[in-house]
Motif scaffolding. Structure first.
Motif, PDB file in Angstrom:
ATOM      1  N   GLU A 168      -7.152  10.140   1.839  1.00  0.00           N
ATOM      2  CA  GLU A 168      -7.825  11.009   1.649  1.00  0.00           C
ATOM      3  C   GLU A 168      -6.879  11.828   0.169  1.00  0.00           C
ATOM      4  N   TRP A 169      -5.837  11.464  -0.391  1.00  0.00           N
ATOM      5  CA  TRP A 169      -5.509  11.616  -1.885  1.00  0.00           C
ATOM      6  C   TRP A 169      -6.634  11.533  -3.144  1.00  0.00           C
ATOM      7  N   ALA A 175       0.800  -1.757   0.085  1.00  0.00           N
ATOM      8  CA  ALA A 175      -0.106   0.339  -0.412  1.00  0.00           C
ATOM      9  C   ALA A 175       0.676   0.897   0.148  1.00  0.00           C
ATOM     10  N   ALA A 176       1.874   1.069   0.995  1.00  0.00           N
ATOM     11  CA  ALA A 176       2.824   2.317   0.697  1.00  0.00           C
ATOM     12  C   ALA A 176       2.881   2.736  -1.132  1.00  0.00           C
ATOM     13  N   ALA A 177       3.955   1.762  -1.319  1.00  0.00           N
ATOM     14  CA  ALA A 177       4.452   1.812  -2.584  1.00  0.00           C
ATOM     15  C   ALA A 177       3.357   2.152  -4.160  1.00  0.00           C
ATOM     16  N   GLN A 178       2.107   1.828  -3.529  1.00  0.00           N
ATOM     17  CA  GLN A 178       0.843   2.038  -4.066  1.00  0.00           C
ATOM     18  C   GLN A 178       0.326   3.749  -3.947  1.00  0.00           C
ATOM     19  N   VAL A 182      -6.497   2.133  -4.689  1.00  0.00           N
ATOM     20  CA  VAL A 182      -6.066   0.237  -4.629  1.00  0.00           C
ATOM     21  C   VAL A 182      -5.195   0.699  -3.263  1.00  0.00           C
ATOM     22  N   ALA A 183      -4.621   1.727  -2.608  1.00  0.00           N
ATOM     23  CA  ALA A 183      -4.447   1.804  -1.772  1.00  0.00           C
ATOM     24  C   ALA A 183      -4.854   2.094  -0.742  1.00  0.00           C
ATOM     25  N   GLY A 184      -6.413   1.698  -0.724  1.00  0.00           N
ATOM     26  CA  GLY A 184      -6.854   2.211   0.914  1.00  0.00           C
ATOM     27  C   GLY A 184      -6.960   2.889   1.319  1.00  0.00           C
ATOM     28  N   ILE A 199      -7.681  -4.807  -7.844  1.00  0.00           N
ATOM     29  CA  ILE A 199      -7.913  -5.922  -6.304  1.00  0.00           C
ATOM     30  C   ILE A 199      -8.504  -7.045  -6.272  1.00  0.00           C
ATOM     31  N   ALA A 200      -9.292  -7.778  -6.678  1.00  0.00           N
ATOM     32  CA  ALA A 200     -10.233  -8.715  -7.658  1.00  0.00           C
ATOM     33  C   ALA A 200      -8.768  -9.761  -8.207  1.00  0.00           C
ATOM     34  N   ARG A 201      -7.984  -9.296  -8.829  1.00  0.00           N
ATOM     35  CA  ARG A 201      -7.507 -10.093  -9.418  1.00  0.00           C
ATOM     36  C   ARG A 201      -6.114  -9.947  -8.531  1.00  0.00           C
TER      37      ARG A 201
END
Length: 375
Positions: free
Chosen positions: A306-307, A270-273, A299-301, A331-333
């Protein structure tokens, strides 16, 4: 207009309280890889196993567990491991403990798992010593006891087991079950990193970035991040991207930063996303693309919430709907593959990476790592 600098989320990264990324329970891979022949014919192996040969029983258990030369069958694997374990075969005792710990071929029974790890550990089996340390560290199948965890990690580490060396280093760094000692932490991280353990390579990169226990050395930090990143560890890829983005320890190179962020983001980190979304938002290293940025924020959830809310007003309704669909499909894939990845992807600021999964007979779909190959 630049919307924000790349965010280095989770310099210290881990999965437990103040700790680390953990590697899997360990077993003993003594059979050849796929495509190679079994050293003995299965028929001869079965004959030896049936006559009571403990090594043959263990190897036959491995054959059934891995489906090498015989149909894959966890119950048969557990049966033959039990036969060998009852004769005191340490590797079989360890792998029988894994079968109980995973509920494969046998009822799930963490306490029985610990019993077999202990028997093998007492015999000096390094992988069992490490697995027993994990059980004490997590309180799985036994009472949680950091001092006992460290005692068994130290025994396995002294035999050269990299995952145990990494966890022993974290124990020294965080004063878990022993007195805090940064120099000892560096020593054991170094030993594990030099064996190629990506968790330890990442942790050593953090050590050199922070100057804890050593003089801060950004080129060395970047070197160890790169070693781990080349093995596919997403937390290291994210940190290496930060170094390239800001010219720390390496020449500044926004394109390289984007490349490494994309690798980590594709693995579900998530950090990289979030950071990749910022790269697209700013057009640094990649062409500016608000829709792509919005997609990665989604995708980062929660990390990108906020972004994404701030950016949605810059997109048309059609673009927002399309990005949401793309994010849902991604996300599903990737959900199953992310769960199986060998490096943990739970980000927590101030944490490092331990080796925490127990090691099985061979790298397996559940992300657990291979062991020593002892027979």
């Amino acid at each position: 207009m630049r919307f924000g600098a790349i965010v280095l989320v989770a310099l210290w990264y881990g999965t437990v309280s103040v700790a680390q990324v953990t590697s899997g329970q360990e077993g003993h891979a003594s059979l050849p890889v796929a495509g190679q022949s079994v050293p003995e014919g299965i028929t001869a192996l079965m004959q030896k196993a049936s006559s009571g040969n403990a090594t043959a029983q263990f190897r036959l258990g491995l054959a059934f567990e891995l489906g090498k030369g015989v149909p894959q069958d966890d119950r048969q694997a557990a049966y033959w491991y039990q036969k060998a374990a009852d004769q005191g075969h340490a590797a079989a005792q360890n792998d029988l403990g894994l079968m109980y710990g995973r509920g494969r071929g046998l009822p799930l029974d963490p306490a029985e798992s610990v019993k077999w790890f202990l028997r093998a550990a007492i015999e000096g089996d390094a992988t069992a010593q490490y697995n027993l340390g994990l059980a004490y560290a997590s309180g799985t199948g036994t009472l949680k006891d950091d001092a006992e965890a460290v005692r068994w990690y130290a025994k396995a580490a002294a035999q050269g087991l990299a995952t145990a060396q990494n966890n022993l280093a974290i124990a020294y760094r965080d004063a878990r079950g022993l007195t805090q000692d940064d120099r000892q932490a560096v020593k054991w991280f170094q030993k594990a990193a030099e064996q190629g353990l990506c968790d330890a390579q990442y942790n050593l990169g953090v050590i050199y970035s922070s100057g804890r226990g050593v003089k801060a050395d950004y080129p060395k930090a970047a070197r160890w991040y790169r070693e781990a990143a080349d093995q596919g560890c997403p937390h290291a890829q994210n940190s290496l991207a930060y170094m390239y983005q800001n010219g720390i320890g390496v020449p500044q190179d926004e394109a390289q930063a984007a490349t490494w962020l994309a690798k980590a983001a594709e693995q579900g980190y998530a950090a990289a996303q979030l950071n990749l979304g910022i790269i697209y938002l700013n057009g640094s290293g990649l062409p500016q693309d608000f829709k792509a940025a919005y997609t990665w924020f989604l995708v980062a959830g929660s990390a990108g919430k906020e972004w994404s809310e701030r950016l949605s007003s810059r997109l048309t309704g059609v673009e927002v709907a399309d990005a949401r669909q793309q994010a849902a499909v991604w996300i599903a894939r990737h959900s199953e593959g992310m769960a199986a990845h060998h490096c943990s992807t739970d980000a927590a600021a101030g944490m490092s990476v331990d080796s925490a999964a127990m090691t099985a007979a061979e790298t397996s779909p559940d992300g657990m790592h291979s062991g020593s190959g002892r027979q």
